[in-house]
Design a protein around this motif. Structure first.
Motif, PDB file in Angstrom:
ATOM      1  N   TYR A 116      36.770  37.330  60.837  1.00 34.88           N
ATOM      2  CA  TYR A 116      35.914  36.479  60.012  1.00 34.88           C
ATOM      3  C   TYR A 116      35.811  37.020  58.581  1.00 34.88           C
ATOM      4  CZ  TYR A 116      32.022  33.429  58.783  1.00 34.88           C
ATOM      5  OH  TYR A 116      31.236  32.479  58.178  1.00 34.88           O
ATOM      6  N   LEU A 117      35.469  38.321  58.507  1.00 34.85           N
ATOM      7  CA  LEU A 117      35.177  38.882  57.175  1.00 34.85           C
ATOM      8  C   LEU A 117      36.442  39.172  56.374  1.00 34.85           C
ATOM      9  CD1 LEU A 117      32.308  41.325  58.199  1.00 34.85           C
ATOM     10  CD2 LEU A 117      32.079  39.133  57.015  1.00 34.85           C
ATOM     11  N   ASP A 118      37.484  39.624  57.041  1.00 33.87           N
ATOM     12  CA  ASP A 118      38.703  39.995  56.314  1.00 33.87           C
ATOM     13  C   ASP A 118      39.699  38.830  56.279  1.00 33.87           C
ATOM     14  OD1 ASP A 118      37.575  42.504  56.188  1.00 33.87           O
ATOM     15  OD2 ASP A 118      38.842  43.375  57.732  1.00 33.87           O
ATOM     16  N   ASP A 119      40.200  38.477  57.450  1.00 38.00           N
ATOM     17  CA  ASP A 119      41.379  37.614  57.501  1.00 38.00           C
ATOM     18  C   ASP A 119      41.127  36.206  56.967  1.00 38.00           C
ATOM     19  OD1 ASP A 119      41.443  39.835  59.412  1.00 38.00           O
ATOM     20  OD2 ASP A 119      43.384  39.078  60.023  1.00 38.00           O
ATOM     21  N   VAL A 120      40.122  35.548  57.546  1.00 36.44           N
ATOM     22  CA  VAL A 120      39.931  34.140  57.147  1.00 36.44           C
ATOM     23  C   VAL A 120      39.353  34.060  55.734  1.00 36.44           C
ATOM     24  CG1 VAL A 120      38.926  31.922  57.777  1.00 36.44           C
ATOM     25  CG2 VAL A 120      39.695  33.483  59.564  1.00 36.44           C
ATOM     26  N   THR A 121      38.502  35.021  55.396  1.00 30.29           N
ATOM     27  CA  THR A 121      37.960  35.034  54.029  1.00 30.29           C
ATOM     28  C   THR A 121      39.102  35.137  53.028  1.00 30.29           C
ATOM     29  OG1 THR A 121      35.972  36.103  54.812  1.00 30.29           O
ATOM     30  CG2 THR A 121      36.422  36.293  52.456  1.00 30.29           C
ATOM     31  N   GLU A 122      40.020  36.071  53.308  1.00 27.35           N
ATOM     32  CA  GLU A 122      41.121  36.241  52.351  1.00 27.35           C
ATOM     33  C   GLU A 122      42.036  35.013  52.334  1.00 27.35           C
ATOM     34  OE1 GLU A 122      42.926  40.011  51.461  1.00 27.35           O
ATOM     35  OE2 GLU A 122      44.911  39.094  51.531  1.00 27.35           O
ATOM     36  N   ALA A 123      42.202  34.356  53.484  1.00 28.01           N
ATOM     37  CA  ALA A 123      43.060  33.161  53.502  1.00 28.01           C
ATOM     38  C   ALA A 123      42.511  32.115  52.533  1.00 28.01           C
ATOM     39  CB  ALA A 123      43.149  32.604  54.920  1.00 28.01           C
ATOM     40  N   ALA A 124      41.183  31.909  52.559  1.00 30.29           N
ATOM     41  CA  ALA A 124      40.584  30.934  51.634  1.00 30.29           C
ATOM     42  C   ALA A 124      40.735  31.419  50.194  1.00 30.29           C
ATOM     43  CB  ALA A 124      39.108  30.735  51.979  1.00 30.29           C
ATOM     44  N   GLU A 125      40.457  32.694  49.973  1.00 35.47           N
ATOM     45  CA  GLU A 125      40.515  33.217  48.597  1.00 35.47           C
ATOM     46  C   GLU A 125      41.927  33.126  48.024  1.00 35.47           C
ATOM     47  OE1 GLU A 125      38.853  37.153  48.692  1.00 35.47           O
ATOM     48  OE2 GLU A 125      36.800  36.416  48.931  1.00 35.47           O
ATOM     49  N   LEU A 126      42.922  33.292  48.887  1.00 33.03           N
ATOM     50  CA  LEU A 126      44.304  33.249  48.382  1.00 33.03           C
ATOM     51  C   LEU A 126      44.680  31.855  47.874  1.00 33.03           C
ATOM     52  CD1 LEU A 126      46.095  35.509  50.975  1.00 33.03           C
ATOM     53  CD2 LEU A 126      46.186  35.807  48.492  1.00 33.03           C
ATOM     54  N   GLU A 128      42.603  29.882  46.516  1.00 32.00           N
ATOM     55  CA  GLU A 128      41.942  29.794  45.204  1.00 32.00           C
ATOM     56  C   GLU A 128      42.710  30.605  44.157  1.00 32.00           C
ATOM     57  OE1 GLU A 128      37.474  29.251  47.086  1.00 32.00           O
ATOM     58  OE2 GLU A 128      38.180  31.228  46.510  1.00 32.00           O
ATOM     59  N   TYR A 129      43.071  31.817  44.543  1.00 35.20           N
ATOM     60  CA  TYR A 129      43.738  32.712  43.604  1.00 35.20           C
ATOM     61  C   TYR A 129      45.048  32.080  43.108  1.00 35.20           C
ATOM     62  CZ  TYR A 129      46.178  36.916  41.958  1.00 35.20           C
ATOM     63  OH  TYR A 129      46.880  37.833  41.213  1.00 35.20           O
ATOM     64  N   TYR A 130      45.877  31.632  44.057  1.00 34.71           N
ATOM     65  CA  TYR A 130      47.162  31.066  43.626  1.00 34.71           C
ATOM     66  C   TYR A 130      47.003  29.675  43.022  1.00 34.71           C
ATOM     67  CZ  TYR A 130      49.701  35.116  45.121  1.00 34.71           C
ATOM     68  OH  TYR A 130      50.172  36.405  45.199  1.00 34.71           O
ATOM     69  N   GLY A 131      45.961  28.959  43.435  1.00 37.48           N
ATOM     70  CA  GLY A 131      45.660  27.692  42.758  1.00 37.48           C
ATOM     71  C   GLY A 131      45.375  27.936  41.285  1.00 37.48           C
ATOM     72  N   GLY A 132      44.738  29.073  41.006  1.00 40.57           N
ATOM     73  CA  GLY A 132      44.434  29.431  39.618  1.00 40.57           C
ATOM     74  C   GLY A 132      45.665  29.836  38.812  1.00 40.57           C
ATOM     75  N   TRP A 133      46.722  30.237  39.510  1.00 39.55           N
ATOM     76  CA  TRP A 133      47.934  30.688  38.813  1.00 39.55           C
ATOM     77  C   TRP A 133      48.857  29.527  38.396  1.00 39.55           C
ATOM     78  CZ3 TRP A 133      49.900  34.705  36.411  1.00 39.55           C
ATOM     79  CH2 TRP A 133      49.450  35.996  36.703  1.00 39.55           C
ATOM     80  N   VAL A 134      48.634  28.361  38.996  1.00 37.96           N
ATOM     81  CA  VAL A 134      49.606  27.278  38.880  1.00 37.96           C
ATOM     82  C   VAL A 134      50.008  27.001  37.429  1.00 37.96           C
ATOM     83  CG1 VAL A 134      49.825  24.780  39.191  1.00 37.96           C
ATOM     84  CG2 VAL A 134      49.052  26.203  41.081  1.00 37.96           C
ATOM     85  N   TYR A 464      44.684  41.001  46.413  1.00 33.19           N
ATOM     86  CA  TYR A 464      45.801  40.133  46.028  1.00 33.19           C
ATOM     87  C   TYR A 464      46.131  40.192  44.543  1.00 33.19           C
ATOM     88  CZ  TYR A 464      41.458  37.466  46.314  1.00 33.19           C
ATOM     89  OH  TYR A 464      40.148  37.083  46.268  1.00 33.19           O
ATOM     90  N   ALA A 465      45.331  40.959  43.759  1.00 32.26           N
ATOM     91  CA  ALA A 465      45.682  41.131  42.346  1.00 32.26           C
ATOM     92  C   ALA A 465      46.684  42.273  42.153  1.00 32.26           C
ATOM     93  CB  ALA A 465      44.426  41.410  41.533  1.00 32.26           C
ATOM     94  N   SER A 466      47.012  42.987  43.227  1.00 34.11           N
ATOM     95  CA  SER A 466      47.917  44.141  43.115  1.00 34.11           C
ATOM     96  C   SER A 466      49.063  43.969  44.111  1.00 34.11           C
ATOM     97  CB  SER A 466      47.123  45.418  43.429  1.00 34.11           C
ATOM     98  OG  SER A 466      47.971  46.525  43.478  1.00 34.11           O
ATOM     99  N   PRO A 467      50.308  44.266  43.709  1.00 34.68           N
ATOM    100  CA  PRO A 467      51.443  43.979  44.603  1.00 34.68           C
ATOM    101  C   PRO A 467      51.452  44.820  45.868  1.00 34.68           C
ATOM    102  CG  PRO A 467      52.176  45.204  42.669  1.00 34.68           C
ATOM    103  CD  PRO A 467      50.751  44.839  42.427  1.00 34.68           C
ATOM    104  N   PHE A 468      51.954  44.213  46.945  1.00 37.18           N
ATOM    105  CA  PHE A 468      52.044  44.874  48.246  1.00 37.18           C
ATOM    106  C   PHE A 468      53.457  44.696  48.767  1.00 37.18           C
ATOM    107  CE2 PHE A 468      51.966  44.766  52.869  1.00 37.18           C
ATOM    108  CZ  PHE A 468      51.154  45.843  53.203  1.00 37.18           C
ATOM    109  N   GLY A 469      54.114  45.804  49.071  1.00 37.00           N
ATOM    110  CA  GLY A 469      55.466  45.706  49.624  1.00 37.00           C
ATOM    111  C   GLY A 469      56.108  47.072  49.617  1.00 37.00           C
ATOM    112  N   GLY A 470      57.174  47.225  50.406  1.00 34.90           N
ATOM    113  CA  GLY A 470      57.682  48.562  50.645  1.00 34.90           C
ATOM    114  C   GLY A 470      59.011  48.887  50.004  1.00 34.90           C
TER     115      GLY A 470
END
Ligand SMILES: NC(=O)C1=CN([C@@H]2O[C@H](COP(=O)(O)OP(=O)(O)OC[C@H]3O[C@@H](n4cnc5c(N)ncnc54)[C@H](OP(=O)(O)O)[C@@H]3O)[C@@H](O)[C@H]2O)C=CC1
Ligand SMILES: CCCCCC/C=C/C(=O)O
Length: 498
Positions: A116-126, A128-134, A464-470
């Motif tokens: 609830y607090l991590d996964d779904v919250t971040e799904a909604a925020e993402l 919004e975040y990428y909607g803002g980048w369009v 999500y403002a900082s890159p994640f990857g290996g």
């Protein structure tokens, strides 16, 4: 945490009785593939059944996505309108927040409070975040020689195949869906057959909202081999994959054997975390190192699974970690007092227990845990006690292979040079951590650690403002931030002669 009431579980039980199947071209269709079932890992009981796809269904989904891309309603929609649409999707997710978290928790076994607090919250925020980048991600004018104006455009790639694993189904799904949509692409998406429900519900919510043009997003269900129909498809223009390194390598072959589609890969990890004796707050270092691994039941590719501890503080650290592990409460993922839920499946639990045995056979000492938890109501579930393996050497199997569960190996070291050498002695390079009070050492070691994320005096920052990857065999490319947007666009240079 008052959101989870029996009504939610009753809702889920009803919903699971009539789970929809594939979503192709804006319609729900019955899959032509195998009948799949999903197990609740907290009690071993079947949650429900759903029909997977066959190759023909994948062809239909790719055709639908291709058609939608060519018609172009989504990609040519005004950018601000596209952004607003994504914000509306975020609002729909929030409206169904508890449902999505309930399904995630039932299917994966992760704690409801984490879902609830991590996964779904971040799904909604993402969204919004990428909607803002369009309308903020675009090309540039290039300072070329001669009588020309040269500029670049950032064009959508086309049909994107997206495949995610079972550990963070909804959030990793949205890691891919939101930036791809923001850039105007269309999508064929496949979740893990082990955890498909939250994604099916997400597609249902988006469908019911009527916000996306038909064919913009398409859902394929099924086992791994069904995913390979996507990755080998000549009509898929790009693949974004999160999963194991082994399957990631296969996808590179699939790309080469088909249309050379670009592939981004978020793969496995065996991340080092170095505690120097001069850590600014040793108790905090131990606590964060513990929680960095053991939240989400250790099923995190970026988890700090190899802990290197400077010898003078080694026994203190092992002792404190064992105290935390012994105090951890395993139990019902819906109980707010539980610290850890069950592993995702019986097979995965057995694999984790097998690794612990291998560690012991090679000389590791069990400082805490090391066994399946069958206390009380946990008897039928796939619970593994948080396990601390001490006196490990970096060449042991438990220090080299990804266990992907609640198992921490603790390795002593004597010098900074040795710590860095051992930390980098891995096929993986996803994340790394270090704890020190010495600023010069913090910079020096962070620079030398061969990993996509390095955390200093903290472990496990996801934003999500900082890159994640290996690096190395942890993958190619990045999720999050502007980096995801780049991977869902192609850059075109246009030259105009004056
Ligand atoms: N770097 C990162 O960001 C992350 C990496 N991971 C890694 O994911 C792994 C755990 O996930 P797991 O699900 O076991 O990984 P897998 O690689 O087995 O599966 C990942 C996804 O790929 C599908 N798949 C399996 N085989 C193929 C194939 N040949 N072609 C196309 N798709 C296929 C799976 O379907 P199905 O499940 O139905 O078989 C699933 O949807 C760990 O190694 C972990 O480190 C996990 C999270 C984050
Ligand atoms: C929901 C916010 C945290 C997401 C962290 C995802 C990390 C996954 C991993 O490392 O596997």
């Amino acid at each position: 945490m008052s959101n989870i009431q029996p009504a939610q579980l009753e809702w889920a039980q009803d919903w699971l009785k009539e789970v929809k199947s594939l979503y192709i071209g804006g319609e729900w269709v019955e899959g032509g593939g195998s009948l799949l079932s999903s197990i609740n890992p907290a009690n071993g009981q079947e949650l429900g059944k759903f029909r997977g796809a066959n190759e023909e269904n994948v062809n239909q989904a790719v055709a639908a996505a291709h058609g939608a891309f060519e018609v172009g309603e989504w990609k040519t929609m005004s950018r601000r309108e596209r952004g607003r649409t994504m914000w509306k999707i975020a609002a729909c997710i929030r409206e169904h927040h508890a449902e999505l978290a309930t399904l995630e928790s039932l299917d994966n076994g992760k704690l409801y409070k984490e879902a609830y607090l991590d996964d779904v919250t971040e799904a909604a925020e993402l969204f919004e975040y990428y909607g803002g980048w369009v309308d903020k991600f675009y090309g540039e004018v290039s300072p070329v020689e001669g009588n020309f104006t040269s500029f670049t455009t950032k064009d959508p790639i086309g049909v994107c195949g997206q495949i995610v694993p079972w550990n963070f189904p909804i959030v990793m799904g949205v890691w891919k869906l939101a930036p791809a949509l923001a850039m105007g692409n269309t999508i064929v998406f496949k979740p893990s057959s082990a955890t498909s429900y939250s994604i099916i519900r997400l597609f249902e919510i988006i469908h019911d909202s009527g916000l996306l043009p038909k064919g913009t997003i398409n859902l394929i269900l099924g086992e791994g081999r069904i995913g390979s129909y996507i990755t080998r498809h000549m009509g898929v223009d790009k693949v974004s994959f999160t999963g194991s390194t082994g399957v990631g390598k296969q996808l590179v072959h699939d790309s080469a054997d088909s249309n050379l589609k670009p592939v981004t890969l978020e793969l496995g990890g065996k991340s080092p975390n170095i505690i120097f004796a001069d850590a600014p707050n040793m108790d905090a270092a131990i606590e964060r190192s513990f929680y960095g691994l053991f939240t989400h039941k250790g099923e995190k590719c970026s988890a700090p699974t190899r802990l290197f501890v400077e010898r003078p503080v080694y026994e203190r650290v092992v002792g404190k970690l064992a105290e935390y592990a012994d105090a951890y409460k395993l139990g019902d993922p819906f109980d707010v007092n539980s610290d850890q839920g069950p592993q995702v499946s019986r097979a995965h639990m057995e694999s984790i227990l097998g690794y612990i045995q291998k560690g012991v056979q090679q000389g590791a000492r069990i400082a805490a845990g090391g066994y399946r938890d069958t206390e009380g109501n946990n008897e039928q579930g796939y619970y593994v006690r948080p396990t601390i393996l001490a006196d490990v050497t970096n060449d042991m199997i438990v220090a080299q292979e990804e266990i992907f569960g609640p198992v921490l190996v603790v390795i002593p070291f004597d010098t900074e040079e040795e710590a860095v050498r051992l930390a980098n002695d891995s096929i993986y390079g996803l994340a790394a951590g270090l704890w020190t009070n010495d600023v010069a050492r913090a910079h020096r070691v962070a620079n030398k650690l061969d990993a996509g994320q390095v955390f200093v005096n903290r472990y496990g920052c996801y934003d999500y403002a900082s890159p994640f990857g290996g690096f190395k065999q942890s993958g190619w490319g990045k999720e999050y931030a502007i980096h995801s947007l780049s991977s869902y666009t192609k850059t075109k240079a246009i030259w105009i002669a004056h």
